[in-house]
Scaffold this active site. Sequence first.
Site, PDB file in Angstrom:
ATOM      1  N   PRO A  11       0.792  -1.229   0.000  1.00  0.00           N
ATOM      2  CA  PRO A  11       0.000   0.000   0.000  1.00  0.00           C
ATOM      3  C   PRO A  11       0.822   1.276   0.000  1.00  0.00           C
ATOM      4  CG  PRO A  11      -0.087  -1.084   2.132  1.00  0.00           C
ATOM      5  CD  PRO A  11       0.555  -2.054   1.180  1.00  0.00           C
ATOM      6  N   ASN A  12       0.337   2.216  -0.788  1.00  0.00           N
ATOM      7  CA  ASN A  12       0.848   3.589  -0.883  1.00  0.00           C
ATOM      8  C   ASN A  12       2.168   3.715  -1.624  1.00  0.00           C
ATOM      9  OD1 ASN A  12      -1.328   4.904   0.558  1.00  0.00           O
ATOM     10  ND2 ASN A  12      -0.547   3.861   2.381  1.00  0.00           N
ATOM     11  N   ARG A  19       5.314  12.402  -2.738  1.00  0.00           N
ATOM     12  CA  ARG A  19       5.188  12.964  -1.386  1.00  0.00           C
ATOM     13  C   ARG A  19       6.268  12.372  -0.498  1.00  0.00           C
ATOM     14  NH1 ARG A  19      -0.222  11.455  -2.360  1.00  0.00           N
ATOM     15  NH2 ARG A  19      -1.410  13.199  -3.160  1.00  0.00           N
ATOM     16  N   TYR A  24      11.325   8.910   1.743  1.00  0.00           N
ATOM     17  CA  TYR A  24      11.352   7.861   0.713  1.00  0.00           C
ATOM     18  C   TYR A  24      12.126   8.238  -0.538  1.00  0.00           C
ATOM     19  CZ  TYR A  24       7.829   5.803   3.722  1.00  0.00           C
ATOM     20  OH  TYR A  24       7.191   5.267   4.799  1.00  0.00           O
ATOM     21  N   ASN A  74       8.123  -5.633  -0.822  1.00  0.00           N
ATOM     22  CA  ASN A  74       7.956  -4.483   0.064  1.00  0.00           C
ATOM     23  C   ASN A  74       6.473  -4.407   0.381  1.00  0.00           C
ATOM     24  OD1 ASN A  74       7.818  -2.145   1.509  1.00  0.00           O
ATOM     25  ND2 ASN A  74       8.976  -0.897   0.063  1.00  0.00           N
ATOM     26  N   ALA A  77       3.076  -0.921   4.933  1.00  0.00           N
ATOM     27  CA  ALA A  77       2.590  -0.969   6.313  1.00  0.00           C
ATOM     28  C   ALA A  77       2.057  -2.347   6.707  1.00  0.00           C
ATOM     29  CB  ALA A  77       1.510   0.094   6.512  1.00  0.00           C
ATOM     30  N   HIS A  80       3.897  -4.689   9.158  1.00  0.00           N
ATOM     31  CA  HIS A  80       3.802  -4.559  10.617  1.00  0.00           C
ATOM     32  C   HIS A  80       2.474  -5.051  11.177  1.00  0.00           C
ATOM     33  CE1 HIS A  80       7.206  -2.100   9.566  1.00  0.00           C
ATOM     34  NE2 HIS A  80       6.442  -1.214   8.956  1.00  0.00           N
ATOM     35  N   ASP A  87       1.479 -15.902   6.368  1.00  0.00           N
ATOM     36  CA  ASP A  87       1.049 -17.260   6.017  1.00  0.00           C
ATOM     37  C   ASP A  87       1.216 -17.517   4.526  1.00  0.00           C
ATOM     38  OD1 ASP A  87       0.416 -17.672   8.663  1.00  0.00           O
ATOM     39  OD2 ASP A  87      -1.760 -17.482   8.391  1.00  0.00           O
ATOM     40  N   GLU A  98      12.472  -9.659   2.087  1.00  0.00           N
ATOM     41  CA  GLU A  98      11.691  -8.497   2.543  1.00  0.00           C
ATOM     42  C   GLU A  98      12.560  -7.264   2.364  1.00  0.00           C
ATOM     43  OE1 GLU A  98      10.459  -8.852   6.654  1.00  0.00           O
ATOM     44  OE2 GLU A  98      10.234  -6.677   6.851  1.00  0.00           O
ATOM     45  N   HIS A 100      12.759  -2.805   2.371  1.00  0.00           N
ATOM     46  CA  HIS A 100      12.180  -1.505   2.711  1.00  0.00           C
ATOM     47  C   HIS A 100      13.105  -0.413   2.207  1.00  0.00           C
ATOM     48  CE1 HIS A 100       9.204  -3.457   5.174  1.00  0.00           C
ATOM     49  NE2 HIS A 100      10.175  -4.200   5.680  1.00  0.00           N
ATOM     50  N   LEU A 101      12.501   0.643   1.700  1.00  0.00           N
ATOM     51  CA  LEU A 101      13.269   1.800   1.255  1.00  0.00           C
ATOM     52  C   LEU A 101      13.955   2.468   2.438  1.00  0.00           C
ATOM     53  CD1 LEU A 101      10.358   3.018  -0.943  1.00  0.00           C
ATOM     54  CD2 LEU A 101      12.605   2.457  -1.882  1.00  0.00           C
ATOM     55  N   SER A 102      13.185   2.691   3.502  1.00  0.00           N
ATOM     56  CA  SER A 102      13.698   3.387   4.680  1.00  0.00           C
ATOM     57  C   SER A 102      14.287   2.395   5.671  1.00  0.00           C
ATOM     58  CB  SER A 102      12.561   4.180   5.342  1.00  0.00           C
ATOM     59  OG  SER A 102      11.549   3.299   5.799  1.00  0.00           O
ATOM     60  N   ARG A 107      13.110   4.447  12.745  1.00  0.00           N
ATOM     61  CA  ARG A 107      11.837   5.175  12.702  1.00  0.00           C
ATOM     62  C   ARG A 107      10.990   4.831  13.939  1.00  0.00           C
ATOM     63  NH1 ARG A 107       9.274   4.780   6.898  1.00  0.00           N
ATOM     64  NH2 ARG A 107       8.042   6.480   7.824  1.00  0.00           N
ATOM     65  N   ARG A 111       7.254   0.402  13.684  1.00  0.00           N
ATOM     66  CA  ARG A 111       7.829  -0.129  12.443  1.00  0.00           C
ATOM     67  C   ARG A 111       8.973  -1.114  12.715  1.00  0.00           C
ATOM     68  NH1 ARG A 111       5.481   3.286   8.517  1.00  0.00           N
ATOM     69  NH2 ARG A 111       5.161   5.376   9.347  1.00  0.00           N
TER      70      ARG A 111
HETATM   71  O1  CA2 Z   1      10.456   1.916   3.970  1.00  0.00           O
HETATM   72  C1  CA2 Z   1       9.634   1.228   3.369  1.00  0.00           C
HETATM   73  O2  CA2 Z   1       9.829   0.771   2.232  1.00  0.00           O
HETATM   74  C2  CA2 Z   1       8.265   0.944   4.018  1.00  0.00           C
HETATM   75  O3  CA2 Z   1       7.889  -0.389   3.670  1.00  0.00           O
HETATM   76  C3  CA2 Z   1       7.305   1.946   3.420  1.00  0.00           C
HETATM   77  C4  CA2 Z   1       5.913   1.891   4.036  1.00  0.00           C
HETATM   78  C5  CA2 Z   1       5.999   1.934   5.574  1.00  0.00           C
HETATM   79  O4  CA2 Z   1       4.700   1.762   6.122  1.00  0.00           O
HETATM   80  C6  CA2 Z   1       6.928   0.878   6.127  1.00  0.00           C
HETATM   81  O5  CA2 Z   1       6.991   1.025   7.526  1.00  0.00           O
HETATM   82  C7  CA2 Z   1       8.313   1.037   5.539  1.00  0.00           C
HETATM   83  C8  CA2 Z   1       5.072   3.074   3.565  1.00  0.00           C
HETATM   84  C9  CA2 Z   1       4.982   3.195   2.077  1.00  0.00           C
HETATM   85  C10 CA2 Z   1       4.297   4.506   1.777  1.00  0.00           C
HETATM   86  O6  CA2 Z   1       5.020   5.145   0.753  1.00  0.00           O
HETATM   87  C11 CA2 Z   1       4.760   6.464   0.515  1.00  0.00           C
HETATM   88  C12 CA2 Z   1       5.505   7.057  -0.460  1.00  0.00           C
HETATM   89  C13 CA2 Z   1       5.322   8.392  -0.710  1.00  0.00           C
HETATM   90  C14 CA2 Z   1       4.366   9.116  -0.039  1.00  0.00           C
HETATM   91  C15 CA2 Z   1       3.598   8.517   0.935  1.00  0.00           C
HETATM   92  C16 CA2 Z   1       3.790   7.175   1.208  1.00  0.00           C
END
Ligand code: CA2
Length: 147
Positions: A11-12, A19, A24, A74, A77, A80, A87, A98, A100-102, A107, A111
Amino acid sequence: MSDTIHVLNGPNLNLLGTREPGIYGAATLADVEALCRDTAARHGLEVVFRQTNHEGALVDLIQAAAGAAGIVLNAGAYTHTSVALRDAIAGVGVPTVEVHLSNVFAREPFRHHSYLSPVVRGVICGFGPQSYALGIAALATARQARA
Ligand code: CA2
């Protein structure tokens, strides 16, 4: 042996590059896809690249990767929160990284826990889009070792 890596995004992640660049970065999801395709091609591998905002659809995408050389996931959210994704990964029997960008450990505390980490081959976080490239390289190396 399959030569396809499935790169699955939750998601997202479709909002990447539009944004929150401070967290990110500036790369869009299309940029991440191009990096994944380049990296995979250098290892002689194909890429299926998908994004969905829906948990059940992500379960379907993980199941659809059955028989693949690997999954780079990836889950956003859902990492978590989701027992269903855990499963699905455990059930599909495909080596999964797995990513993650961040750096999720730098954080918020919520997370720091992943439902997925115990059932994946490894975890890479904090390197921006390079986390995906490192995940593909790790799966390619593991695949070579199995050949
Ligand atoms: O760091 C990552 O890749 C995450 O998987 C990104 C998720 C976050 O919930 C994880 O804790 C770490 C969030 C992805 C949302 O990405 C956005 C990108 C631009 C603007 C808003 C959200």
